[in-house]
Design an enzyme around this catalytic site. Structure first.
Site, PDB file in Angstrom:
ATOM      1  N   ARG A 102       0.831  -1.204   0.000  1.00  0.00           N
ATOM      2  CA  ARG A 102       0.000   0.000   0.000  1.00  0.00           C
ATOM      3  C   ARG A 102       0.870   1.260   0.000  1.00  0.00           C
ATOM      4  O   ARG A 102       0.510   2.267  -0.609  1.00  0.00           O
ATOM      5  CB  ARG A 102      -0.947  -0.015   1.207  1.00  0.00           C
ATOM      6  CG  ARG A 102      -1.737   1.244   1.409  1.00  0.00           C
ATOM      7  CD  ARG A 102      -3.078   1.315   0.839  1.00  0.00           C
ATOM      8  NE  ARG A 102      -4.119   0.409   1.059  1.00  0.00           N
ATOM      9  CZ  ARG A 102      -5.383   0.711   0.724  1.00  0.00           C
ATOM     10  NH1 ARG A 102      -5.667   1.920   0.240  1.00  0.00           N
ATOM     11  NH2 ARG A 102      -6.352  -0.148   0.844  1.00  0.00           N
ATOM     12  N   GLU A 111      -9.857   6.652   6.669  1.00  0.00           N
ATOM     13  CA  GLU A 111      -8.408   6.831   6.528  1.00  0.00           C
ATOM     14  C   GLU A 111      -7.976   8.056   5.730  1.00  0.00           C
ATOM     15  O   GLU A 111      -6.990   8.703   6.092  1.00  0.00           O
ATOM     16  CB  GLU A 111      -7.802   5.570   5.894  1.00  0.00           C
ATOM     17  CG  GLU A 111      -7.861   4.360   6.791  1.00  0.00           C
ATOM     18  CD  GLU A 111      -7.454   3.089   6.071  1.00  0.00           C
ATOM     19  OE1 GLU A 111      -6.517   2.429   6.532  1.00  0.00           O
ATOM     20  OE2 GLU A 111      -8.077   2.761   5.042  1.00  0.00           O
TER      21      GLU A 111
END
Length: 800
Positions: free
Chosen positions: A346, A751
């Site tokens: 990620r 997030e």
């Protein structure tokens, strides 16, 4: 009555809210608490009054044993002998357990099988559990554990980046295989670029510092089954790991929780250890068992955000446009794999942030260190990757003399309707609104005038220096491990018209439960007070994914909607047959149903359907479509969509001490069509402040023996109310709408706002440059503590 307050019943003799809002035929009042309404968190009133029940608030059953996990005192060592006889004989001790007492597998790992519950033969970090003591009191368990005699043979320990790289050379491999993403011919782009630059930045880790620490309670049941209350974001994983440890099928273990006092990723894979210890004690003794960590033990024994070192090389032109960039990312994973593979991936996926890189090479190494295994944390590696490219944008601005915002704007992906850019992993970016958001925020924050005001201030102020920065966020939404993008729900409609809602998501304070309840209320067109939110349990919805990756509302909202629509369809079918009305003339309105020219209360129709033997219960399921990623080619579409935002931060630093203050923040964030603007605004503010803490003050420090020295509030600083800027302006982008088919066209908000805080780090860089009169670009790593800011100031002044 205050519409933001949740209350089950008024004073004696007064009706309930549900009764007040039941509605009568002809009443055209809209439902209370449907989607897109500002509605209070379902536990908000309970939070502030102290009546919200967490795992440790449930009364202990008679005979409950307290479990203490005895930690290793060495970072890397061979265990030559372990004498626990004195521990077993200590007052109040009922049971002492080691790896030999585990009937199944000695492992609580999420993926790779390399996280032992109790150490066997070797220890790999200070704090690794050696054995468990179950006693009548936690004090007795702690005292007894100190009587253990452990004979260690110390081995070389790798703590920091350089030591980790040396250790990898010695053993001939990294903890996990490296990974590379490529776009275009980077070498050619760098060779032909009119200007090039290279540099390095290190980004520190972060402790989750949830208010409620790790805790699990286990109750033994008949047939060797066990019931576990665990403060976890991933009940199904806890269930599986406890069953695996006990050597029983998953159906023998039930895991339940109503809420967590914070999670942030720290309760995704980590809770399985404490649940396993409590469950083992419960099964071995036949008595309930509780494993609850205090703050120091929690910080020492549980994983953190991954530390990352990023080396960059970039080519660009005089206008600041990138022609090619190469990133080398070095990720400190800790002693085991945990979720590091996906987290490091990620970080690579977000190395471009909102910028069209044209030619790029991103190489990632996943290093082993003899420290606690790092784990999931809000953003899941994405923030670390973004810091690299934003640092590069500031560097290019310095080298060209351009305004940093202009450099950023010159490199953005094209907006909707423009030529789609392509990410380094081959995904087209077709939904970018970063440019539009930046244009709006640039005006609303008065960026240009404030930039000139900051320059003027810095000219006349010899000690205090200001900095200003505006940075974007583009964050991909979905689990990058594709099979995790699924969710289930269970909805019951009772014959009085009240609704019971259960799904696989977990509530950690983020407002997921109220959002999903709003979805169900909207589908049935009933007041949210009629929807009962119930605890997450593996006994109702199986095989769930973690509440993580900002996917909670997307996945569980769609699953709950599917369940509600199944029941709604049955009610329509019944009404059409019963009243001889075409189905398209049956419409659900506020707490009632219009059937042709007739209206009925929702509860009355439900009661009739029950008498007619219509099923009023349904499961729902959802799997995110059209996502995939091929690791071999490092290409695919790992994200269903992107969330966007931008923040403008202003800081002032004291060049004599390095101390600083965040004085103003302007934020504009895209949440699509918000399910609940009040909840979303809270997530945006909280995410920014937590990100600000990570980048400026939350410093993890291990000594050369691998001992974490910042393991309590006295030594580890998180943001407080005083660190929040006095002037903080947050807005949801009013043009937001998700082009992907998500729940009511909303976008994830958990997030993405975290990375808005990179603007504060860039503003500090800007202020330090001003302290050196613009002659040198500073070496400034994160967290940018006052000590680091002072060193950077002194360095740029020395280089000037």
């Amino acid at each position: 009555m205050d519409e933001t307050r949740i209350q089950d019943r008024g004073p004696a003799g007064e009706p309930t809210i549900a009764e007040l809002h039941e509605g009568a035929p002809g009443d055209k009042r809209p439902i209370r608490g449907g989607v897109r309404q500002r509605h209070a968190h379902d536990s908000g009133f309970k939070h502030v009054t102290g009546s919200a029940r967490y795992t440790d608030d449930e009364p202990d059953l008679p005979g409950t044993l307290q479990v203490y996990l005895a930690p290793s005192e060495r970072a890397h060592a061979r265990i030559r002998a372990m004498d626990l006889s004195a521990v077993r004989a200590a007052p109040g001790v009922v049971l002492v357990l080691t790896a030999e007492d585990i009937p199944g597998q000695n492992d609580y790992s999420p993926v790779f099988g390399d996280d032992p519950i109790f150490a066997e033969g070797h220890v790999f970090f200070v704090g690794q559990p050696l054995f468990a003591v179950a006693a009548e009191t936690i004090d007795a368990a702690r005292r007894a554990a100190r009587l253990a005699k452990i004979d260690y043979e110390d081995l070389p320990a790798a703590i920091g980046f350089d030591a980790a790289l040396n250790f990898a050379d010695e053993v001939g491999k990294d903890l996990l295989p490296p990974h590379t993403m490529r776009l275009g011919d980077v070498d050619a782009a760098l060779e032909t670029a009119s200007r090039t630059v290279s540099g390095r930045i290190e980004v520190g880790g972060q402790d989750h510092f949830y208010l409620e620490g790790q805790i699990a309670v286990a109750h033994p049941l008949e047939d060797g089954d066990v019931f576990v209350r665990s403060s976890t974001q991933h009940p199904s994983e806890v269930q599986h790991n406890v069953a695996k440890m006990l050597g029983v099928p998953d159906h023998a273990v039930t895991v339940e929780l109503r809420r967590m006092g914070g999670g942030f990723g720290g309760k995704e894979s980590q809770p399985a250890l404490f649940a396993a210890a409590a469950a083992l004690v419960a099964v071995k003794t036949g008595r309930p068992a509780k494993c609850r960590l205090d703050r120091d033990d929690d910080m020492i024994m549980t994983g953190k955000r991954h530390e990352v070192r990023i080396d960059y090389r970039a080519g660009f032109d005089a206008a600041g446009r990138l022609q090619g960039v190469a990133f080398d990312q070095f990720v400190r994973c800790g002693y085991s794999s945990d979720l590091s593979a996906a987290i490091a991936d990620r970080a690579m996926f977000h190395a471009d942030n909102a910028y069209d890189l044209k030619a790029a090479c991103i190489h990632s190494r996943r290093l082993q260190t003899h420290t606690v295994s790092n784990t999931a944390f809000r953003g899941f590696g994405g923030p670390q990757g973004m810091v690299g490219i934003e640092r590069l944008m500031d560097r290019i601005a310095f080298e060209t003399g351009l305004d940093p915002l202009d450099v950023r704007k010159a490199n953005l992906y094209a907006g909707i309707g423009g030529e789609p850019g392509v990410t380094p992993y081959g995904m087209k970016v077709e939904d970018s609104v970063a440019g539009e958001i930046i244009e709006v925020l640039e005006v609303s924050s008065d960026y240009r005038a404030r930039r000139e005001a900051v320059k003027a201030f810095n000219v006349r102020s010899p000690i205090l220096k200001k900095g200003l920065a505006l940075t974007p966020v583009k964050f991909g939404i979905s689990f990058t491990t594709s099979h995790l993008n699924q969710a289930g729900a269970l909805v019951h409609v009772y014959k009085d018209g009240s609704v019971h809602l259960n799904h696989g998501g977990t509530e950690m304070g983020q407002g997921l439960f109220v959002k999903v309840a709003q979805v169900v209320a909207e589908e049935f067109q009933i007041d949210i007070d009629k929807v009962k939110i119930t605890a997450t349990t593996t006994a109702k919805v199986p095989n769930t994914s973690a509440t993580a990756a900002s996917s909670g509302s997307d996945l569980n909202g769609m699953a709950a909607q599917a369940a509600a629509r199944t029941i709604k369809t049955r009610l329509i079918d019944y009404a059409a047959e019963r009243y001889h009305v075409p189905k398209d003339q049956i419409v659900f309105e506020a707490n009632r149903v219009r059937i042709g020219n007739e209206e009925k209360r929702f509860s009355d129709l439900v009661g009739e359907a029950y008498l007619a033997r219509v099923s009023l219960s349904s499961t729902g399921f959802y799997a995110t479509p059209d996502i995939h990623y091929d690791r071999e080619s490092a290409s695919g579409k790992p994200f269903y969509y992107f969330a966007y935002g931008a923040a403008c931060s202003e800081v002032v630093i004291d060049t004599l001490t390095g101390e600083y203050k965040l004085t103003r923040v302007d934020i504009l964030h895209d949440v699509g069509k918000s399910l609940n603007p009040a909840i979303d605004l809270g997530q945006i503010e909280g995410g920014f402040i937590q990100g600000f803490g990570w980048l400026t003050m939350e410093e993890l420090w291990w000594d050369d023996k691998g001992r974490l020295k910042t393991h309590a509030p006295s030594t580890y600083k998180i943001p407080t109310a005083n660190d929040r800027p006095d002037d903080m302006r947050i807005a949801i982008w009013d043009k937001g709408e998700n082009r992907a088919e998500t729940i009511y066209r909303s976008k994830a908000v958990g997030e993405p706002p975290f990375m808005l805080a990179i603007s504060a780090f860039s503003a500090l860089t800007d202020a330090v440059i001003a302290a050196g009169e613009g002659r040198a670009f500073p070496h400034l790593d994160a967290p940018a503590t006052p000590e680091r800011v002072l060193r950077a100031v002194e360095e740029v002044r020395a280089r000037s």
